[in-house]
Design a protein around this motif. Sequence first.
Motif, PDB file in Angstrom:
ATOM      1  N   ILE A  85      32.338  31.625  17.467  1.00 25.12           N
ATOM      2  CA  ILE A  85      31.214  30.731  17.198  1.00 25.12           C
ATOM      3  C   ILE A  85      31.729  29.395  16.654  1.00 25.12           C
ATOM      4  O   ILE A  85      32.627  29.356  15.806  1.00 25.12           O
ATOM      5  N   GLY A  86      31.131  28.299  17.147  1.00 24.57           N
ATOM      6  CA  GLY A  86      31.576  26.973  16.732  1.00 24.57           C
ATOM      7  C   GLY A  86      30.601  26.235  15.849  1.00 24.57           C
ATOM      8  O   GLY A  86      30.985  25.323  15.113  1.00 24.57           O
ATOM      9  N   SER A  87      29.318  26.590  15.904  1.00 26.01           N
ATOM     10  CA  SER A  87      28.313  25.972  15.039  1.00 26.01           C
ATOM     11  C   SER A  87      27.264  27.016  14.716  1.00 26.01           C
ATOM     12  O   SER A  87      27.020  27.951  15.491  1.00 26.01           O
ATOM     13  N   VAL A 112      33.454  35.966  14.937  1.00 26.71           N
ATOM     14  CA  VAL A 112      33.931  36.510  16.204  1.00 26.71           C
ATOM     15  C   VAL A 112      32.961  37.577  16.685  1.00 26.71           C
ATOM     16  O   VAL A 112      32.525  38.437  15.909  1.00 26.71           O
ATOM     17  N   ILE A 113      32.624  37.529  17.964  1.00 23.90           N
ATOM     18  CA  ILE A 113      31.815  38.569  18.598  1.00 23.90           C
ATOM     19  C   ILE A 113      32.680  39.273  19.628  1.00 23.90           C
ATOM     20  O   ILE A 113      33.142  38.650  20.595  1.00 23.90           O
ATOM     21  N   PRO A 125      38.022  35.399  10.181  1.00 23.98           N
ATOM     22  CA  PRO A 125      36.595  35.136  10.396  1.00 23.98           C
ATOM     23  C   PRO A 125      35.754  35.606   9.220  1.00 23.98           C
ATOM     24  O   PRO A 125      36.143  36.520   8.479  1.00 23.98           O
ATOM     25  N   GLY A 126      34.577  34.985   9.081  1.00 14.47           N
ATOM     26  CA  GLY A 126      33.644  35.477   8.079  1.00 14.47           C
ATOM     27  C   GLY A 126      33.160  36.874   8.426  1.00 14.47           C
ATOM     28  O   GLY A 126      32.982  37.719   7.547  1.00 14.47           O
ATOM     29  N   GLY A 132      34.663  28.821  21.816  1.00 14.89           N
ATOM     30  CA  GLY A 132      35.612  29.239  22.831  1.00 14.89           C
ATOM     31  C   GLY A 132      35.714  30.742  22.920  1.00 14.89           C
ATOM     32  O   GLY A 132      34.936  31.492  22.309  1.00 14.89           O
ATOM     33  N   TYR A 133      36.721  31.188  23.682  1.00 12.40           N
ATOM     34  CA  TYR A 133      36.877  32.596  24.005  1.00 12.40           C
ATOM     35  C   TYR A 133      38.333  33.014  23.773  1.00 12.40           C
ATOM     36  O   TYR A 133      39.257  32.200  23.842  1.00 12.40           O
ATOM     37  N   ALA A 134      38.518  34.317  23.546  1.00 15.02           N
ATOM     38  CA  ALA A 134      39.864  34.858  23.343  1.00 15.02           C
ATOM     39  C   ALA A 134      39.877  36.315  23.768  1.00 15.02           C
ATOM     40  O   ALA A 134      38.822  36.928  24.008  1.00 15.02           O
TER      41      ALA A 134
END
Length: 288
Positions: A138-140, A246-247, A77-78, A157-159
């Motif tokens: 995050i997708g957008s 990612v959050i 992720p960034g 989505g989620y993980a």
Amino acid sequence: MKLLRVGAPGAERPALLTGDDVLLDLSGLTRDIDADFLAGGGADRVRAALRSGELRPIEPAAELPYGSRLGAPVARPGKVVCVGLNYREHAAESGMDVPEEPVVFFKASNTVVGPEDEVLIPRGSVKTDYEVELAVVIGSQARYLESPRDSRRHIAGYAISNDVSEREFQLERGGQWVKGKSCETFNPLGPWLVTPDEVGDPQALGLRLWVNGELRQNSTTADMIFDVDHLVWYLSQFMVLDPGDVINTGTPQGVALGLPGRPYLREGDVMELEIDRLGRQRQTAGQA
């Protein structure tokens, strides 16, 4: 859908896990599950390819996810944005007041590893801790969202996330929490990225963590102080959230820091984590 990445570190292949436990190859659609894939409508392309029957099983056909290494379901992720003290019972066990606004900190993005990769206890550490968390991907791009109602359209989505923490580095060494959060391997993620349509209400998910078979954390995302929609909206007021970010949304009660005797991780300990509809992780603690 369940999107995942299979293979050795640095050589993962993008894949889709079907409801029949068939692993389909996505390398003809995308080189990876990354920011470009998410921002470019990758999930929609996968759905279209699945309907048309053009996706083929990864060979051999019997190769299922737990027969091969899984990488994190999103390529590096960034940024990894974390929220602290976001469960009421966890705030209570920590002896801290319920925050009036989300407590926000960062982890280094290179902490992200696969869901079954070894977690390394830092050299000299005696206070390495575990934290099962719902991760939001995050997708957008999200910036200055008008209200929490706008958040869902920016979620890919989620993980499951294990927000591993070194409590001495975090709380006793001065400065910011990032020092106790950014040691190598401190963010196992996965096993897959589950799209929102398959998850449903993110505030109705049970989450659990075991250490050496002992149930340590057992709660529900309904105990969050600030829900997922609020967090995405809130963070967008302070930073731009980009595709692939990612959050980590916080952890419930039961971390070693809050338990009698403070049973921190030791070399050889085995952590197992699960969240309803998001699968299961398993890591062994090693020594850096």
